[in-house]
Design a protein around this motif. Structure first.
Motif, PDB file in Angstrom:
ATOM      1  N   ALA A  53      -2.264 -48.528  -7.083  1.00  0.00           N
ATOM      2  CA  ALA A  53      -3.260 -47.507  -7.463  1.00  0.00           C
ATOM      3  C   ALA A  53      -4.461 -47.547  -6.524  1.00  0.00           C
ATOM      4  O   ALA A  53      -4.956 -46.491  -6.096  1.00  0.00           O
ATOM      5  N   PHE A  54      -4.930 -48.741  -6.194  1.00  0.00           N
ATOM      6  CA  PHE A  54      -6.063 -48.836  -5.266  1.00  0.00           C
ATOM      7  C   PHE A  54      -5.652 -48.351  -3.874  1.00  0.00           C
ATOM      8  O   PHE A  54      -6.455 -47.713  -3.178  1.00  0.00           O
ATOM      9  N   GLN A  55      -4.416 -48.597  -3.470  1.00  0.00           N
ATOM     10  CA  GLN A  55      -3.945 -48.091  -2.180  1.00  0.00           C
ATOM     11  C   GLN A  55      -3.882 -46.564  -2.195  1.00  0.00           C
ATOM     12  O   GLN A  55      -4.357 -45.912  -1.274  1.00  0.00           O
ATOM     13  N   ARG A  56      -3.303 -45.994  -3.253  1.00  0.00           N
ATOM     14  CA  ARG A  56      -3.211 -44.526  -3.364  1.00  0.00           C
ATOM     15  C   ARG A  56      -4.593 -43.882  -3.363  1.00  0.00           C
ATOM     16  O   ARG A  56      -4.762 -42.760  -2.895  1.00  0.00           O
ATOM     17  N   SER A  57      -5.578 -44.568  -3.919  1.00  0.00           N
ATOM     18  CA  SER A  57      -6.938 -44.035  -4.012  1.00  0.00           C
ATOM     19  C   SER A  57      -7.790 -44.407  -2.810  1.00  0.00           C
ATOM     20  O   SER A  57      -9.012 -44.231  -2.838  1.00  0.00           O
ATOM     21  N   GLY A  58      -7.169 -44.894  -1.766  1.00  0.00           N
ATOM     22  CA  GLY A  58      -7.901 -45.375  -0.598  1.00  0.00           C
ATOM     23  C   GLY A  58      -8.896 -44.381  -0.031  1.00  0.00           C
ATOM     24  O   GLY A  58     -10.027 -44.755   0.297  1.00  0.00           O
ATOM     25  N   GLN A  59      -8.492 -43.118   0.074  1.00  0.00           N
ATOM     26  CA  GLN A  59      -9.394 -42.120   0.654  1.00  0.00           C
ATOM     27  C   GLN A  59     -10.583 -41.845  -0.257  1.00  0.00           C
ATOM     28  O   GLN A  59     -11.718 -41.764   0.200  1.00  0.00           O
ATOM     29  N   ALA A  60     -10.343 -41.722  -1.555  1.00  0.00           N
ATOM     30  CA  ALA A  60     -11.445 -41.488  -2.502  1.00  0.00           C
ATOM     31  C   ALA A  60     -12.407 -42.676  -2.511  1.00  0.00           C
ATOM     32  O   ALA A  60     -13.630 -42.495  -2.557  1.00  0.00           O
ATOM     33  N   LEU A  61     -11.859 -43.889  -2.442  1.00  0.00           N
ATOM     34  CA  LEU A  61     -12.704 -45.086  -2.395  1.00  0.00           C
ATOM     35  C   LEU A  61     -13.528 -45.090  -1.106  1.00  0.00           C
ATOM     36  O   LEU A  61     -14.734 -45.330  -1.136  1.00  0.00           O
ATOM     37  N   ALA A  62     -12.883 -44.812   0.020  1.00  0.00           N
ATOM     38  CA  ALA A  62     -13.593 -44.789   1.305  1.00  0.00           C
ATOM     39  C   ALA A  62     -14.675 -43.713   1.312  1.00  0.00           C
ATOM     40  O   ALA A  62     -15.793 -43.949   1.788  1.00  0.00           O
ATOM     41  N   ASP A  63     -14.345 -42.528   0.774  1.00  0.00           N
ATOM     42  CA  ASP A  63     -15.323 -41.434   0.724  1.00  0.00           C
ATOM     43  C   ASP A  63     -16.546 -41.819  -0.100  1.00  0.00           C
ATOM     44  O   ASP A  63     -17.656 -41.343   0.164  1.00  0.00           O
ATOM     45  N   ALA A  64     -16.342 -42.679  -1.110  1.00  0.00           N
ATOM     46  CA  ALA A  64     -17.447 -43.129  -1.960  1.00  0.00           C
ATOM     47  C   ALA A  64     -18.129 -44.378  -1.385  1.00  0.00           C
ATOM     48  O   ALA A  64     -19.058 -44.904  -1.997  1.00  0.00           O
ATOM     49  N   GLY A  65     -17.664 -44.844  -0.228  1.00  0.00           N
ATOM     50  CA  GLY A  65     -18.269 -46.013   0.401  1.00  0.00           C
ATOM     51  C   GLY A  65     -17.919 -47.323  -0.282  1.00  0.00           C
ATOM     52  O   GLY A  65     -18.736 -48.240  -0.343  1.00  0.00           O
ATOM     53  N   ILE A  66     -16.689 -47.404  -0.796  1.00  0.00           N
ATOM     54  CA  ILE A  66     -16.240 -48.595  -1.519  1.00  0.00           C
ATOM     55  C   ILE A  66     -15.125 -49.269  -0.721  1.00  0.00           C
ATOM     56  O   ILE A  66     -14.140 -48.631  -0.355  1.00  0.00           O
ATOM     57  N   ARG A  67     -15.295 -50.560  -0.477  1.00  0.00           N
ATOM     58  CA  ARG A  67     -14.259 -51.350   0.195  1.00  0.00           C
ATOM     59  C   ARG A  67     -13.554 -52.210  -0.835  1.00  0.00           C
ATOM     60  O   ARG A  67     -14.119 -52.496  -1.888  1.00  0.00           O
ATOM     61  N   VAL A  68     -12.344 -52.614  -0.534  1.00  0.00           N
ATOM     62  CA  VAL A  68     -11.503 -53.320  -1.501  1.00  0.00           C
ATOM     63  C   VAL A  68     -10.941 -54.588  -0.868  1.00  0.00           C
ATOM     64  O   VAL A  68     -10.587 -54.592   0.316  1.00  0.00           O
ATOM     65  N   ARG A 141      -7.793 -54.531 -16.624  1.00  0.00           N
ATOM     66  CA  ARG A 141      -8.195 -54.582 -15.216  1.00  0.00           C
ATOM     67  C   ARG A 141      -8.873 -53.284 -14.815  1.00  0.00           C
ATOM     68  O   ARG A 141      -8.769 -52.282 -15.511  1.00  0.00           O
ATOM     69  N   LEU A 142      -9.576 -53.320 -13.670  1.00  0.00           N
ATOM     70  CA  LEU A 142     -10.214 -52.114 -13.133  1.00  0.00           C
ATOM     71  C   LEU A 142      -9.172 -51.103 -12.676  1.00  0.00           C
ATOM     72  O   LEU A 142      -8.086 -51.484 -12.219  1.00  0.00           O
ATOM     73  N   VAL A 143      -9.544 -49.831 -12.774  1.00  0.00           N
ATOM     74  CA  VAL A 143      -8.741 -48.766 -12.185  1.00  0.00           C
ATOM     75  C   VAL A 143      -9.624 -48.036 -11.165  1.00  0.00           C
ATOM     76  O   VAL A 143     -10.836 -47.921 -11.355  1.00  0.00           O
ATOM     77  N   PRO A 144      -9.024 -47.570 -10.066  1.00  0.00           N
ATOM     78  CA  PRO A 144      -9.837 -47.015  -8.977  1.00  0.00           C
ATOM     79  C   PRO A 144     -10.701 -45.817  -9.370  1.00  0.00           C
ATOM     80  O   PRO A 144     -11.834 -45.717  -8.905  1.00  0.00           O
ATOM     81  N   ASP A 145     -10.202 -44.933 -10.216  1.00  0.00           N
ATOM     82  CA  ASP A 145     -11.008 -43.763 -10.592  1.00  0.00           C
ATOM     83  C   ASP A 145     -12.303 -44.185 -11.277  1.00  0.00           C
ATOM     84  O   ASP A 145     -13.359 -43.576 -11.069  1.00  0.00           O
ATOM     85  N   ASP A 146     -12.233 -45.226 -12.106  1.00  0.00           N
ATOM     86  CA  ASP A 146     -13.443 -45.716 -12.775  1.00  0.00           C
ATOM     87  C   ASP A 146     -14.426 -46.296 -11.765  1.00  0.00           C
ATOM     88  O   ASP A 146     -15.636 -46.111 -11.888  1.00  0.00           O
ATOM     89  N   VAL A 147     -13.917 -47.012 -10.771  1.00  0.00           N
ATOM     90  CA  VAL A 147     -14.788 -47.608  -9.752  1.00  0.00           C
ATOM     91  C   VAL A 147     -15.481 -46.507  -8.957  1.00  0.00           C
ATOM     92  O   VAL A 147     -16.696 -46.554  -8.743  1.00  0.00           O
ATOM     93  N   VAL A 148     -14.729 -45.497  -8.541  1.00  0.00           N
ATOM     94  CA  VAL A 148     -15.308 -44.376  -7.790  1.00  0.00           C
ATOM     95  C   VAL A 148     -16.366 -43.678  -8.635  1.00  0.00           C
ATOM     96  O   VAL A 148     -17.474 -43.405  -8.166  1.00  0.00           O
ATOM     97  N   GLY A 149     -16.051 -43.392  -9.894  1.00  0.00           N
ATOM     98  CA  GLY A 149     -17.005 -42.718 -10.772  1.00  0.00           C
ATOM     99  C   GLY A 149     -18.270 -43.534 -10.977  1.00  0.00           C
ATOM    100  O   GLY A 149     -19.379 -42.987 -10.942  1.00  0.00           O
ATOM    101  N   LEU A 150     -18.125 -44.830 -11.169  1.00  0.00           N
ATOM    102  CA  LEU A 150     -19.283 -45.699 -11.354  1.00  0.00           C
ATOM    103  C   LEU A 150     -20.174 -45.714 -10.114  1.00  0.00           C
ATOM    104  O   LEU A 150     -21.395 -45.556 -10.211  1.00  0.00           O
ATOM    105  N   VAL A 151     -19.573 -45.877  -8.953  1.00  0.00           N
ATOM    106  CA  VAL A 151     -20.368 -45.938  -7.724  1.00  0.00           C
ATOM    107  C   VAL A 151     -21.048 -44.601  -7.458  1.00  0.00           C
ATOM    108  O   VAL A 151     -22.221 -44.567  -7.074  1.00  0.00           O
ATOM    109  N   ARG A 152     -20.347 -43.504  -7.687  1.00  0.00           N
ATOM    110  CA  ARG A 152     -20.991 -42.183  -7.516  1.00  0.00           C
ATOM    111  C   ARG A 152     -22.177 -42.040  -8.464  1.00  0.00           C
ATOM    112  O   ARG A 152     -23.238 -41.543  -8.089  1.00  0.00           O
TER     113      ARG A 152
END
Length: 163
Positions: A53-68, A141-152
């Motif tokens: 899931a974190f791999q699939r969300s790689g672009q959304a995470l990168a766009d939000a400035g989040i590294r994994v 565990r964390l899910v990528p959409d929640d991490v992106v939403g939190l950081v935004r």
């Protein structure tokens, strides 16, 4: 073992990474938000789903400035095979001493065989904990959409920097 709470500095943790020498968290992510994922092992279906899931969300995470980065007690060969199988592009550490990592972070440890239970952190650009998620077993565990939403949310609602 104290749990890491919001605002606590994340302890320096050096990870061995296949194909690289080492990665030290939080130093390697200075200036960026980060998701640090401790997973049980390549054998765990829930862990595999989270890593994919974190791999699939790689672009959304990168766009939000989040590294994994991810870490387990698996050996180098097992970790390299997992990275290859799921085509993971973020650093995945291997050979973690589960008890030593638990002493630093409060992560739960399975006693025999020793491995880290799923434990996840979101770190701010200064390396402080924003959120910690501790699991004592297979789920939670964390899910990528929640991490992106939190950081935004944090970026949108942070106080403007003063000169």
């Amino acid at each position: 073992m104290p749990l890491l709470n919001p605002g606590d500095p994340f302890p320096r943790l050096t990870m061995n990474v296949p194909g690289a020498e080492t990665l030290t968290v939080p130093d390697a992510f200075a200036g960026d938000f980060a998701a640090v994922l401790f997973y049980r092992g390549s054998w765990c279906p829930y862990c595999n789903a989270q890593l994919r899931a974190f791999q699939r969300s790689g672009q959304a995470l990168a766009d939000a400035g989040i590294r994994v980065a991810a870490l387990s007690a698996d050996d180098k060969e097992t970790t390299a095979a997992l990275v290859e199988k799921h085509r993971l592009t973020f650093p995945v550490g291997y050979g973690a001493d589960a008890r030593a990592v638990a002493e630093l972070t409060g992560a739960f440890v399975n006693p025999d065989p020793a491995f880290l239970q799923s434990t996840d952190f979101v770190l701010d650009p200064a390396g402080n904990v924003v959120v910690s998620v501790y699991s004592s077993g297979a789920i939670g565990r964390l899910v990528p959409d929640d991490v992106v939403g939190l950081v935004r949310y944090l970026r949108d609602h942070s106080a403007p920097a003063t000169a």
